[in-house]
Design a protein around this motif. Structure first.
Motif, PDB file in Angstrom:
ATOM      1  N   GLY A  99       0.774  -1.227   0.000  1.00 50.67           N
ATOM      2  CA  GLY A  99       0.000   0.000   0.000  1.00 50.67           C
ATOM      3  C   GLY A  99       0.800   1.269   0.000  1.00 50.67           C
ATOM      4  N   ALA A 100       2.151   1.187   0.125  1.00 52.01           N
ATOM      5  CA  ALA A 100       2.979   2.390   0.174  1.00 52.01           C
ATOM      6  C   ALA A 100       3.864   2.475  -1.056  1.00 52.01           C
ATOM      7  CB  ALA A 100       3.834   2.398   1.444  1.00 52.01           C
ATOM      8  N   GLU A 101       3.892   3.662  -1.683  1.00 48.05           N
ATOM      9  CA  GLU A 101       4.785   3.858  -2.821  1.00 48.05           C
ATOM     10  C   GLU A 101       6.234   3.674  -2.367  1.00 48.05           C
ATOM     11  OE1 GLU A 101       5.952   7.309  -6.088  1.00 48.05           O
ATOM     12  OE2 GLU A 101       4.096   7.480  -4.897  1.00 48.05           O
ATOM     13  N   THR A 102       7.017   2.940  -3.151  1.00 49.54           N
ATOM     14  CA  THR A 102       8.360   2.530  -2.723  1.00 49.54           C
ATOM     15  C   THR A 102       9.372   2.792  -3.834  1.00 49.54           C
ATOM     16  OG1 THR A 102       7.385   0.800  -1.341  1.00 49.54           O
ATOM     17  CG2 THR A 102       9.737   0.594  -1.863  1.00 49.54           C
ATOM     18  N   GLU A 103      10.556   3.255  -3.445  1.00 48.37           N
ATOM     19  CA  GLU A 103      11.639   3.480  -4.395  1.00 48.37           C
ATOM     20  C   GLU A 103      12.274   2.146  -4.784  1.00 48.37           C
ATOM     21  OE1 GLU A 103      12.575   6.298  -5.778  1.00 48.37           O
ATOM     22  OE2 GLU A 103      11.069   7.483  -4.717  1.00 48.37           O
ATOM     23  N   ILE A 104      12.740   2.082  -6.027  1.00 51.17           N
ATOM     24  CA  ILE A 104      13.360   0.844  -6.512  1.00 51.17           C
ATOM     25  C   ILE A 104      14.640   0.521  -5.744  1.00 51.17           C
ATOM     26  CG2 ILE A 104      14.676   2.016  -8.318  1.00 51.17           C
ATOM     27  CD1 ILE A 104      14.302  -0.400 -10.075  1.00 51.17           C
ATOM     28  N   SER A 105      15.312   1.554  -5.220  1.00 51.92           N
ATOM     29  CA  SER A 105      16.595   1.346  -4.550  1.00 51.92           C
ATOM     30  C   SER A 105      16.484   0.504  -3.289  1.00 51.92           C
ATOM     31  CB  SER A 105      17.229   2.698  -4.203  1.00 51.92           C
ATOM     32  OG  SER A 105      16.373   3.454  -3.362  1.00 51.92           O
ATOM     33  N   VAL A 106      15.283   0.439  -2.689  1.00 55.55           N
ATOM     34  CA  VAL A 106      15.140  -0.321  -1.448  1.00 55.55           C
ATOM     35  C   VAL A 106      14.415  -1.647  -1.657  1.00 55.55           C
ATOM     36  CG1 VAL A 106      15.203   1.709   0.024  1.00 55.55           C
ATOM     37  CG2 VAL A 106      13.004   0.927  -0.868  1.00 55.55           C
ATOM     38  N   LEU A 107      14.051  -1.970  -2.892  1.00 53.82           N
ATOM     39  CA  LEU A 107      13.346  -3.229  -3.144  1.00 53.82           C
ATOM     40  C   LEU A 107      14.205  -4.445  -2.811  1.00 53.82           C
ATOM     41  CD1 LEU A 107      11.233  -2.986  -6.420  1.00 53.82           C
ATOM     42  CD2 LEU A 107      10.447  -3.173  -4.066  1.00 53.82           C
ATOM     43  N   SER A 108      15.536  -4.322  -3.022  1.00 54.75           N
ATOM     44  CA  SER A 108      16.406  -5.476  -2.777  1.00 54.75           C
ATOM     45  C   SER A 108      16.380  -5.920  -1.330  1.00 54.75           C
ATOM     46  CB  SER A 108      17.847  -5.143  -3.193  1.00 54.75           C
ATOM     47  OG  SER A 108      18.317  -4.012  -2.485  1.00 54.75           O
ATOM     48  N   SER A 109      15.845  -5.078  -0.434  1.00 51.01           N
ATOM     49  CA  SER A 109      15.746  -5.457   0.970  1.00 51.01           C
ATOM     50  C   SER A 109      14.652  -6.486   1.225  1.00 51.01           C
ATOM     51  CB  SER A 109      15.484  -4.210   1.836  1.00 51.01           C
ATOM     52  OG  SER A 109      16.497  -3.253   1.673  1.00 51.01           O
TER      53      SER A 109
END
Length: 816
Positions: free
Chosen positions: A671-681
């Protein structure tokens, strides 16, 4: 020519007389002592044509590029299956040991497999230091046997147009005919008789047969020409002073196009090669103007094969022509590059030539009989010796396949000989490479010479030799690496001198390793080897022995290289072959009165697929929904999972987008917009569901959804933060090398009721990736036939310990 004259000519051209020649020699000698560790990869596959649901089996050969000997260098080989839409649909991590490895792909419809041309690609991380030059690529066909018209005959609408389409915009989407001219040695020079080779292709790279006439600027007819093989041919011309030339070309549709020949140079040198009495005669030619400008000028000729120099000489050119015989006995088999330099080290002319060698080997592949009954046991004997009768040290792989009506004795695609000896050393795609290595083709060497005249390697990696040891940005992978860093729990400062303990649990075995973080908080466990999925437990403690810090893990495997594969238009003969195979597969199903699911195929154990979720998204109905299976395949990072899970998407740590859009997709996690840079977490096993919304449905996100949206739901449902807070310990599955399967072949000597109720119409009857002759040079193996009246092809490929690639083919009949 007498033997005495031969050696006089060699001696004449071998005299060195300049400092430049000596400097080149020193550089080359230095490179020979420390040549770059360049790998080449070849994959032998069990077949080139597959049905959906079958398995693709492969054997990997990794060799030292200069000698073609097996090379125990990299341990990790990336093998990828790429769809016609330029998407990686499956990726294997294959273990290489002693330069050898093997694996397989299950061509299941769950991967989105559909009929078409696919690319099989293989490379190591180390190979990426040399660009795309040594990446192995092979095309395979996937067809559907049970659809009456799965492959429609394409309408031949190819029209001849010039390269410049601006005069006829209506032809913008019409395949064009491209004709290029290549003066032998590189340039046309005034008053110097030269060969000019040409090559004609359509915009898909397929060869086009043409004919035409050469004219000068005054419309005077100079010569006629006609293609003799795969759109290639050559003609002779002696350019006059201050003259230009062009060709009027007649295409297969009897259209006429006009192409200008390369400009004529006033001065310069050319290299040409002719075969006389089975000897290759090298001729250096120039004109009087060049000699007047450069009296008593020294020229140096350097001849190299795969970057290693095997002949070098410097000579003063005092006449407009100088010939000598190339000492072929000094060279290994393969493509040799001849480059002529002036006394200022500038390359003046270049020519490629193929050196063929008679190999001192005798290999036979013999079925016990030429005719067998359905389901009968087949015994095959392999004998591998040299001409003196001594056993040959070699490693082979073999496939026995149903020809499905295509009873050709030699496949023109690609094999280990044509790849290692030719195709891997030429830029661009080679059409039907095996043709040039089939002894039944009497003009194959002449046609191979045309290929080298027209498809040279001007920018190939060997041109950078001997400076290839510099700037190595990609490491050689001697095993699996698990690495990352430890940060303070609050903030982004790193934890130095923290103890990191790792335990890997894999099939009842355990690996325990320790490391200490450096000044950047980094830790690294190298050269780990395990197959399948393991459970990894990580824990970190500070110098006082207390649990402290937070793990930030690196991706275990490198991201794929850039994909350059695109679908292409078939030639008529290839399309006819595919239609013939499809018809035979379809007829077998009808003959045995069975649906496809009752065919005897590979034994594959899979988990039961989850029922598809049809509930609406909180943003409306999703265009596509993916729910991971409980015991499904594991993926090393979320970007690879997205590539596999979502159709028509490109995903990496730098960009995630739908192929239909140019811009990045909107990413929403819980439900929260997320940056691609933190997806690897986000660990892939923490993902509960993935949805996509694009087109009109994405309007719910406003302008941010213009390029579509990807909705990721985690099992905890608390967004990115809950996935990232692993603190001082981590427990997660990690993937090792592909857990390779054994090829299944039924044993009809033993009763098996489940198999007796199934029709055996297997296309690959036998596959064995490892066959080695014994101390006497012999090997044998056996398997059982399918129950179809057909021809079975036996295809043996391999390589000897001294780097000689081998291919042996045989066949037999199955008749009731």
């Amino acid at each position: 020519m007498t033997k005495k004259l031969f050696y006089l000519l060699i001696l004449f051209f071998s005299i060195t007389s300049t400092n430049f020649a000596q400097q080149l020699t020193d550089s080359i000698e230095k490179a020979k002592k420390n040549p770059p560790e360049i790998e080449k990869i070849y994959l032998h596959t069990d077949n080139n044509y597959y049905s959906i649901g079958e398995s693709l089996w492969y054997k990997a050969y990794s060799v030292y590029a200069y000698t073609n000997q097996l090379f125990d260098h990299s341990k990790i080989l990336y093998v990828e299956l790429i769809s016609p839409e330029s998407k990686i649909i499956s990726r294997n991590i294959t273990n290489l040991e002693g330069g050898l490895g093997h694996g397989d792909f299950i061509l299941a419809d769950s991967l989105g497999i559909k009929p078409g041309t696919y690319q099989l690609r293989a490379y190591t991380n180390w190979m990426r230091n040399y660009g795309d030059d040594f990446v192995f690529k092979k095309e395979i066909q996937i067809i559907t046997p049970n659809e009456e018209k799965a492959i429609q005959t394409k309408e031949n609408n190819t029209k001849a147009i010039s390269k410049d389409k601006k005069d006829n915009p209506k032809l913008e989407n019409t395949p064009e005919i491209i004709v290029d001219f290549f003066p032998e040695g590189g340039s046309l020079i005034e008053d110097v008789i030269s060969n000019v080779a040409f090559k004609a292709t359509d915009s898909y790279g397929n060869p086009i047969e043409i004919r035409g006439t050469i004219f000068d600027a005054n419309e005077k007819q100079i010569n006629l020409f006609k293609s003799v093989h795969d759109g290639m041919g050559k003609f002779i011309i002696q350019p006059e002073k201050n003259q230009k030339y062009y060709a009027k070309i007649i295409t297969p549709n009897n259209n006429e196009i006009k192409v200008t020949l390369p400009d004529v140079q006033k001065t310069g040198y050319t290299l040409s090669i002719n075969t006389v009495d089975e000897k290759k005669v090298v001729t250096i030619k120039t004109n009087t103007a060049t000699l007047n400008q450069n009296p008593n000028s020294d020229l140096t000729l350097i001849c190299t094969t795969r970057g290693i120099t095997y002949f070098q000489g410097t000579q003063t050119l005092k006449d407009t022509k100088l010939s000598f015989i190339l000492p072929e006995e000094n060279f290994p088999e393969g493509i040799t590059q001849l480059t002529l330099y002036d006394n200022q080290s500038r390359p003046q002319s270049e020519r490629l030539v193929y050196i063929e060698k008679k190999q001192n080997i005798d290999i036979s592949l013999t079925p016990e009989k030429k005719n067998y009954s359905p389901k009968e046991k087949v015994n095959i004997t392999l004998t591998a010796k040299n001409e003196q009768g001594n056993p040959l040290v070699a490693n082979f792989s073999i496939a026995a396949t149903d020809t499905n009506g295509v009873n050709e004795n030699f496949d023109d695609g690609i094999n280990i000989c044509s790849y290692f000896l030719m195709a891997s050393d030429i830029k661009g795609k080679v059409h039907n490479p095996n043709y040039y290595f089939n002894n039944s083709n009497p003009r194959r060497l002449f046609h191979l010479d045309l290929l080298l005249l027209t498809q040279g390697w001007r920018d190939f990696v060997w041109k950078k030799f001997p400076n290839l040891n510099e700037n190595k940005n990609f490491k050689v992978e001697k095993g699996i690496t698990i690495a990352g860093k430890v940060e303070n729990l609050f903030g982004t400062t790193v934890k130095e001198n923290n103890l990191v303990q790792m335990v890997l649990l894999n099939k009842g075995n355990s690996i325990m390793l320790n490391d200490t973080t450096d000044v950047n908080g980094k830790f690294e466990f190298n050269n780990i080897n395990f197959k399948g999925t393991a459970t990894m437990l990580l824990n970190t403690k500070n110098q006082k022995g207390k649990n402290s810090g937070e793990f930030i893990l690196d991706s275990i495997y490198n991201q794929p290289t850039t994909i350059d594969f695109k679908g292409y238009k078939f030639l008529n003969n290839q399309e006819n072959k595919i239609n013939l195979i499809k018809a035979n597969l379809h007829n077998k199903n009808i003959l045995f009165n069975i649906p496809e699911e009752n065919q005897l195929k590979d034994v594959i154990i899979t988990s039961k697929k989850k029922k598809e979720d049809s509930s609406p998204s909180q943003y409306g109905f999703a265009d596509y929904t993916y729910i991971p299976e409980e015991k499904g395949p594991q993926y090393s990072n979320i970007f690879i999972l997205l590539q596999v899970a979502i159709p028509n998407i490109t995903a990496s740590a730098n960009s995630i987008r739908f192929n239909r859009y140019n811009g990045p997709a909107l990413i929403i996690v819980d439900g929260a917009e997320t940056e691609i840079s933190v997806l690897s977490s986000i660990a892939t096993d923490d993902i509960a569901k993935i949805e996509t919304i694009k087109g009109p449905g994405a309007a719910v996100f406003g302008s941010q959804g213009a390029n579509g949206a990807i909705l990721i739901y985690t099992k905890l449902g608390k967004g990115i933060n809950s996935s990232k807070k692993v603190f001082h310990s981590v427990t997660m599955p990690v993937n090792g090398y592909q857990n390779t399967r054994y090829f299944y072949s039924p044993d009809y000597s033993k009763p098996n009721p489940s198999e007796n109720n199934q029709a055996d119409i297997r296309n690959t009857l036998y596959w064995n990736p490892y066959i080695q002759p014994d101390e006497k040079g012999n090997a044998s193996f056996s398997y059982y036939n399918n129950e179809v009246d057909t021809t079975v092809n036996l295809n043996l490929e391999g390589i000897t310990n001294n780097g000689i690639p081998i291919i042996v083919q045989s066949s037999y009949q199955i008749k009731k």
